[in-house]
Design an enzyme around this catalytic site. Structure first.
Site, PDB file in Angstrom:
ATOM      1  N   ASN A  35       0.840  -1.201   0.000  1.00 28.11           N
ATOM      2  CA  ASN A  35       0.000   0.000   0.000  1.00 28.11           C
ATOM      3  C   ASN A  35       0.870   1.244   0.000  1.00 28.11           C
ATOM      4  OD1 ASN A  35       0.486   0.861   2.865  1.00 28.11           O
ATOM      5  ND2 ASN A  35      -0.327  -1.190   3.224  1.00 28.11           N
ATOM      6  N   ASP A  69      -4.363  -6.272   5.588  1.00 26.51           N
ATOM      7  CA  ASP A  69      -5.361  -7.062   6.325  1.00 26.51           C
ATOM      8  C   ASP A  69      -5.374  -8.512   5.846  1.00 26.51           C
ATOM      9  OD1 ASP A  69      -6.312  -4.992   7.988  1.00 26.51           O
ATOM     10  OD2 ASP A  69      -7.400  -4.135   6.288  1.00 26.51           O
ATOM     11  N   PRO A  97      -2.636 -11.792  10.979  1.00 25.88           N
ATOM     12  CA  PRO A  97      -2.858 -11.552  12.414  1.00 25.88           C
ATOM     13  C   PRO A  97      -2.978 -10.061  12.676  1.00 25.88           C
ATOM     14  CG  PRO A  97      -0.569 -12.188  11.999  1.00 25.88           C
ATOM     15  CD  PRO A  97      -1.310 -12.357  10.705  1.00 25.88           C
ATOM     16  N   ASP A  98      -3.817  -9.678  13.621  1.00 28.83           N
ATOM     17  CA  ASP A  98      -3.938  -8.268  14.003  1.00 28.83           C
ATOM     18  C   ASP A  98      -2.899  -8.001  15.096  1.00 28.83           C
ATOM     19  OD1 ASP A  98      -4.648  -5.771  15.160  1.00 28.83           O
ATOM     20  OD2 ASP A  98      -6.601  -5.942  14.205  1.00 28.83           O
ATOM     21  N   ILE A  99      -1.853  -7.310  14.707  1.00 28.35           N
ATOM     22  CA  ILE A  99      -0.701  -7.116  15.614  1.00 28.35           C
ATOM     23  C   ILE A  99      -1.116  -6.269  16.816  1.00 28.35           C
ATOM     24  CG2 ILE A  99       1.659  -6.241  15.774  1.00 28.35           C
ATOM     25  CD1 ILE A  99       1.774  -6.598  12.648  1.00 28.35           C
ATOM     26  N   LYS A 132     -12.912   1.971  16.032  1.00 23.00           N
ATOM     27  CA  LYS A 132     -11.670   1.188  15.942  1.00 23.00           C
ATOM     28  C   LYS A 132     -10.986   1.083  17.300  1.00 23.00           C
ATOM     29  CE  LYS A 132     -10.037   1.285  11.870  1.00 23.00           C
ATOM     30  NZ  LYS A 132      -9.457   1.794  10.629  1.00 23.00           N
ATOM     31  N   LYS A 135     -10.144  -2.493  18.852  1.00 21.12           N
ATOM     32  CA  LYS A 135      -8.752  -2.913  19.093  1.00 21.12           C
ATOM     33  C   LYS A 135      -8.460  -3.046  20.592  1.00 21.12           C
ATOM     34  CE  LYS A 135      -7.392  -2.488  14.721  1.00 21.12           C
ATOM     35  NZ  LYS A 135      -6.614  -3.402  13.895  1.00 21.12           N
TER      36      LYS A 135
HETATM   37  N1  CTP Z   1      -2.967  -3.054  12.681  1.00 18.39           N
HETATM   38  C1  CTP Z   1      -2.180  -4.100  13.125  1.00 18.39           C
HETATM   39  N2  CTP Z   1      -2.244  -5.321  12.526  1.00 18.39           N
HETATM   40  C2  CTP Z   1      -3.088  -5.541  11.519  1.00 18.39           C
HETATM   41  C3  CTP Z   1      -3.912  -4.502  11.059  1.00 18.39           C
HETATM   42  C4  CTP Z   1      -3.827  -3.278  11.661  1.00 18.39           C
HETATM   43  O1  CTP Z   1      -1.390  -3.884  14.040  1.00 18.39           O
HETATM   44  N3  CTP Z   1      -3.135  -6.745  10.958  1.00 18.39           N
HETATM   45  C5  CTP Z   1      -2.932  -1.770  13.365  1.00 18.39           C
HETATM   46  C6  CTP Z   1      -2.371  -0.630  12.548  1.00 18.39           C
HETATM   47  O2  CTP Z   1      -0.973  -0.501  12.724  1.00 18.39           O
HETATM   48  C7  CTP Z   1      -3.130   0.557  13.093  1.00 18.39           C
HETATM   49  C8  CTP Z   1      -4.497  -0.024  13.368  1.00 18.39           C
HETATM   50  O3  CTP Z   1      -4.260  -1.397  13.638  1.00 18.39           O
HETATM   51  O4  CTP Z   1      -2.606   0.987  14.338  1.00 18.39           O
HETATM   52  C9  CTP Z   1      -5.397   0.118  12.176  1.00 18.39           C
HETATM   53  O5  CTP Z   1      -6.489  -0.702  12.289  1.00 18.39           O
HETATM   54  P1  CTP Z   1      -7.170  -1.451  11.045  1.00 18.39           P
HETATM   55  O6  CTP Z   1      -8.395  -2.084  11.574  1.00 18.39           O
HETATM   56  O7  CTP Z   1      -6.247  -2.304  10.331  1.00 18.39           O
HETATM   57  O8  CTP Z   1      -7.435  -0.267  10.120  1.00 18.39           O
HETATM   58  P2  CTP Z   1      -8.002  -0.452   8.721  1.00 18.39           P
HETATM   59  O9  CTP Z   1      -7.333  -1.514   7.929  1.00 18.39           O
HETATM   60  O10 CTP Z   1      -7.990   0.909   8.144  1.00 18.39           O
HETATM   61  O11 CTP Z   1      -9.446  -0.969   9.118  1.00 18.39           O
HETATM   62  P3  CTP Z   1     -10.775  -0.877   8.302  1.00 18.39           P
HETATM   63  O12 CTP Z   1     -10.503  -1.679   7.093  1.00 18.39           O
HETATM   64  O13 CTP Z   1     -11.774  -1.424   9.231  1.00 18.39           O
HETATM   65  O14 CTP Z   1     -10.929   0.589   8.047  1.00 18.39           O
END
Ligand code: CTP
Length: 406
Positions: free
Chosen positions: A213, A282, A310-312, A346, A350
């Site tokens: 991105n 994502d 994974p969501d870090i 969000k 989170k």
């Molecule tokens: N983040 C993360 N790991 C992921 C995805 C996101 O740590 N796999 C963290 C990003 O670094 C940021 C926050 O989560 O701090 C962003 O959230 P996210 O839900 O990923 O944002 P978007 O992708 O913009 O979500 P959406 O598609 O719902 O708008």
């Protein structure tokens, strides 16, 4: 950037070939807003002329304690009382030894000895041959000088004017400038460990293609710099970006979201603050092809299955250390519209105490930004400014929250 506006720096040059870098340093300090008074030893004047330094600093240079231009003939008192800091660059091995012994038989060492020690800090940028640097006498002297309150700015490593290669080069002017700017910042996170993610991730489709991105990493790198300036020990886990590593920051380069997840989990153990600015993908292709995917001539596009990364941030926020309050977690949200509503949602999703919203298309790749800080009480805006300025404000805000929670 006017990071040194209102600061008056006495720039002392002692004898060494690195004096040629002091000219550039003098310019850099002035461009950052400082006023600079140059003082040179006799040996320094063998390497670069006072005329050059006078032209660059726009002030007459002092070289002697018997300078009749001072009405009271006390240049050492007058110069040291006006300074916000004295920076010796280059600081030769001999000058280090002179400082250590409190010698006062030339103007520069005399004014260092005469400075009000509690108000006027002494910063040292050594420059010497690698053997002189490594010599126990030099290292012993430096340790004692630091114990006496001086700040050592370190040395660079590489090819030396004498033809040898090793440690002892004076730091580059831009590095010294960053260190001086950092020195004047409030030490709000002194000694704390800070972990930051920045940049995009790259999810491979095959060996030559992938999904990524437009995140430039600039905001995360600025936050890393601001945290280090505030006295923290900073680890920056960076996706694929070409940005230079901020001074004094430990950088871990990663490519995919899973690499980033592993690096973060490892370093989160010791951190007191985690700031997730990375634009993590994502999803990733369910299986990356081992070989380049070729067109098969039928005009048919390959289909692709995805799997979620994974969501870090959420994983770290759910860890026992974060839940107990030992680790403060901050998330970022890049949105295109309805910033407050999306950022608030969000934050809850989170499970973090603070979520920082920004408008993605207006910030990706730019040098400035505007931030919306969303916490349990509501929202607070940091108006448009440079990313470094915003990073400093954000770090100050977070440091207050950490202190309040302690
Ligand atoms: N983040 C993360 N790991 C992921 C995805 C996101 O740590 N796999 C963290 C990003 O670094 C940021 C926050 O989560 O701090 C962003 O959230 P996210 O839900 O990923 O944002 P978007 O992708 O913009 O979500 P959406 O598609 O719902 O708008």
């Amino acid at each position: 950037m006017n990071d040194l506006a209102g600061k008056h720096v006495v720039l002392g040059l002692s004898g060494g070939i690195a004096c040629y870098k002091a000219a550039e340093l003098c310019r850099a300090l002035i461009k950052a807003g400082a006023s600079v008074q140059v003082v040179m030893t006799e040996a320094a004047a063998q390497f670069i002329t006072p005329v050059t330094m006078q032209a660059l600093s726009n002030r007459p240079v002092y070289t002697s304690q018997w300078d009749v231009r001072e009405h009271n003939n006390m240049a050492h008192i007058n110069l040291s009382r006006e300074a916000d800091a004295i920076l010796i660059a280059p600081c030769s091995a001999d000058f280090i030894a002179r400082l250590l012994h409190g010698r006062a038989d030339d103007l520069l060492s005399l004014l260092c000895l005469a400075r009000p020690i509690a108000q006027v800090p002494l910063l040292i940028a050594p420059a010497m041959n690698r053997e002189m640097w490594a010599h126990p006498a030099t290292q012993r002297n430096l340790a004692q000088l630091q114990a006496d309150g001086a700040t050592l700015l370190g040395v660079g490593s590489g090819f030396q004017a004498c033809g040898e290669t090793g440690d002892g080069r004076m730091l580059e002017p831009q590095e010294l400038l960053e260190d001086v700017i950092a020195f004047f910042q409030p030490q709000r996170l002194a000694g704390q460990q800070v972990l930051i993610t920045a940049g995009p991730t790259y999810e491979a489709i095959d060996p030559v293609r992938g999904i990524t991105n437009l995140s430039s990493g600039k905001m995360g790198f600025a936050i890393a710099r601001a945290a280090r300036e505030a006295g923290a020990q900073v680890t920056l886990v960076a996706g694929p970006v070409g940005l230079p590593t901020p001074r004094g920051v430990t950088r871990v380069d990663v490519r995919s979201a899973r690499d980033m997840f592993e690096a973060v989990m490892q370093h989160a153990q010791a951190a007191a603050l985690f700031v997730a600015t990375a634009a993590v993908a994502d999803w990733r292709p369910a299986s990356a092809a081992a070989q380049k995917i070729k067109k098969d001539g039928t005009g048919q596009c390959p289909s692709m299955a995805f799997t979620e990364n994974p969501d870090i941030l959420a994983s770290v926020a759910q860890s026992p250390r974060a839940q107990s309050g030992a680790l403060f977690c901050v998330g970022f949200a890049a949105e295109s519209h309805d910033l407050l509503a999306h950022a608030s949602a969000k934050r809850a999703r989170k499970g973090v105490p603070l979520l920082v919203g920004n408008i993605g298309p207006a910030t990706f790749g730019q040098d400035d930004n505007a931030l919306l800080l969303v916490d349990e009480h509501g929202a607070h805006e940091l108006p448009r400014a440079s990313k470094l300025e915003l990073a400093r404000q954000l770090i100050a805000n977070i440091a207050d929250r950490i202190r309040a929670a302690a």
